[in-house]
Scaffold this active site. Structure first.
Site, PDB file in Angstrom:
ATOM      1  N   ASP A  25       0.816  -1.217   0.000  1.00  0.00           N
ATOM      2  CA  ASP A  25       0.000   0.000   0.000  1.00  0.00           C
ATOM      3  C   ASP A  25       0.853   1.271   0.000  1.00  0.00           C
ATOM      4  O   ASP A  25       1.964   1.282   0.519  1.00  0.00           O
ATOM      5  CB  ASP A  25      -0.915  -0.008   1.237  1.00  0.00           C
ATOM      6  CG  ASP A  25      -2.058   0.988   1.093  1.00  0.00           C
ATOM      7  OD1 ASP A  25      -2.440   1.318  -0.056  1.00  0.00           O
ATOM      8  OD2 ASP A  25      -2.575   1.442   2.128  1.00  0.00           O
ATOM      9  N   GLY A  26       0.303   2.319  -0.586  1.00  0.00           N
ATOM     10  CA  GLY A  26       0.952   3.631  -0.555  1.00  0.00           C
ATOM     11  C   GLY A  26       1.505   4.102  -1.897  1.00  0.00           C
ATOM     12  O   GLY A  26       2.194   5.117  -1.957  1.00  0.00           O
ATOM     13  N   HIS A  42       2.342   3.029  -9.061  1.00  0.00           N
ATOM     14  CA  HIS A  42       2.128   1.596  -9.320  1.00  0.00           C
ATOM     15  C   HIS A  42       3.310   1.037 -10.132  1.00  0.00           C
ATOM     16  O   HIS A  42       3.792  -0.055  -9.858  1.00  0.00           O
ATOM     17  CB  HIS A  42       0.812   1.360 -10.058  1.00  0.00           C
ATOM     18  CG  HIS A  42      -0.401   1.831  -9.291  1.00  0.00           C
ATOM     19  ND1 HIS A  42      -0.591   1.505  -7.972  1.00  0.00           N
ATOM     20  CD2 HIS A  42      -1.461   2.612  -9.645  1.00  0.00           C
ATOM     21  CE1 HIS A  42      -1.731   2.058  -7.546  1.00  0.00           C
ATOM     22  NE2 HIS A  42      -2.269   2.734  -8.546  1.00  0.00           N
ATOM     23  N   LEU A 136       9.745 -21.189  -4.245  1.00  0.00           N
ATOM     24  CA  LEU A 136       8.720 -20.309  -3.677  1.00  0.00           C
ATOM     25  C   LEU A 136       7.395 -20.411  -4.447  1.00  0.00           C
ATOM     26  O   LEU A 136       7.394 -20.437  -5.679  1.00  0.00           O
ATOM     27  CB  LEU A 136       9.228 -18.853  -3.767  1.00  0.00           C
ATOM     28  CG  LEU A 136       8.229 -17.752  -3.385  1.00  0.00           C
ATOM     29  CD1 LEU A 136       7.979 -17.723  -1.882  1.00  0.00           C
ATOM     30  CD2 LEU A 136       8.728 -16.382  -3.853  1.00  0.00           C
TER      31      LEU A 136
END
Ligand code: IPE
Ligand code: IPE
Ligand code: MG
Length: 251
Positions: A25-26, A42, A136
């Site tokens: 976020d941010g 973004h 992962l």
């Protein structure tokens, strides 16, 4: 303020969180600080994603779930939504070869049907290409919300019961989990949110039940780097996870 920023060497590899979830976020506020459009933020967030994935791969973290676009984010101005969708298509295309090389298995959770066809196609290709990778597991939460996921799971279970394939007595926490979008992923151990807001924003409501929450108040997502991931993991390793027990019982 920590003087010595925790580096990789400070991390106990025997006590890694199995599943890390991030609320990235941010981006918009970071862009505004730079005097730029929100979409600029973004774009800059992609480097942070790359760093986070790399950090998880280096340490050997098994599951990383990134909140990429929420159900509620569809309510943003069309210009921003379109920009994010284009960025998504471009980023997947650019990043997947490297992810594949690093043995990363890509998955998504969320309502893929609601994505533009181009983004959906790129995601499906990435999932297929990397499905047998054993390193992962990178889960992108796309058009995702925790309440949506729980309702989806409930509907599937109800269907099974109706068809006689599942008895009501068989509905346990374990069986319920298997109907969630995260399927076989373990519950989240560590949830990181950048940007200064202390909330869950409809993210992984079930899976966060006993997660350690780590909020970064002074950092917007485009500024997040590997060292911040390591700092969060190090902080996690200093927490006492009691799961309802007393401290003495853990000794
Ligand atoms: C997070 O950053 C990215 C998405 C929600 C897609 P924001 O776009 O929410 O940035 P802020 O919170 O407005 O600064
Ligand atoms: C959460 O961020 C969603 C993502 C990071 C993709 P938001 O910025 O949408 O969250 P709220 O609405 O401020 O809680
Ligand atoms: Mg936000």
């Amino acid at each position: 303020m920590l003087i010595d920023l925790p580096v990789k060497e400070n991390i106990d590899l025997g006590n890694l969180p199995s599943h890390i979830a991030v609320i990235m976020d941010g981006n918009g506020r970071w862009a505004k600080q730079q005097g730029a459009m929100r979409i600029f933020g973004h774009h800059h967030g992609v480097k942070s994603v790359r760093d986070t994935v790399e950090g998880c791969v280096e340490l050997g973290v098994k599951y990383l779930t990134l909140y990429t676009f929420s159900t509620e984010n569809w309510n943003r101005p069309k210009l921003e939504v379109d920009g994010i969708m284009q960025l998504l298509v471009k980023t997947i295309a650019e990043e997947v070869p490297e992810l594949h090389k690093n043995n990363v298995r890509v998955k998504t959770i969320g309502n893929l049907e609601s994505l533009p066809a181009s983004a959906r196609k790129k995601m499906v290709d990435a999932i297929e290409l990397t499905q047998n990778n054993t390193g992962l597991t990178l889960i992108l939460a796309l058009s995702y919300s925790g309440k949506w996921e729980i309702v989806q799971a409930t509907k599937q279970i109800a269907e099974k019961v109706k068809k006689g394939e599942l008895a009501v007595e068989q509905i346990t926490e374990d069986t319920f989990s298997q109907f969630l979008a995260t399927e076989d992923a373990p519950d989240v151990d560590l949830m990181i949110r950048t940007g200064g807001d202390h909330r869950i924003s409809n993210y992984l409501l079930w899976q966060l039940a006993y997660a350690e929450l780590y909020f970064m108040d002074d950092l917007f997502w485009p500024e997040f780097r590997k060292k911040d991931l390591f700092e969060a993991i190090s902080a996690y390793q200093h927490r006492e996870r009691r799961f309802g027990k007393t401290s003495e019982q853990l000794k």
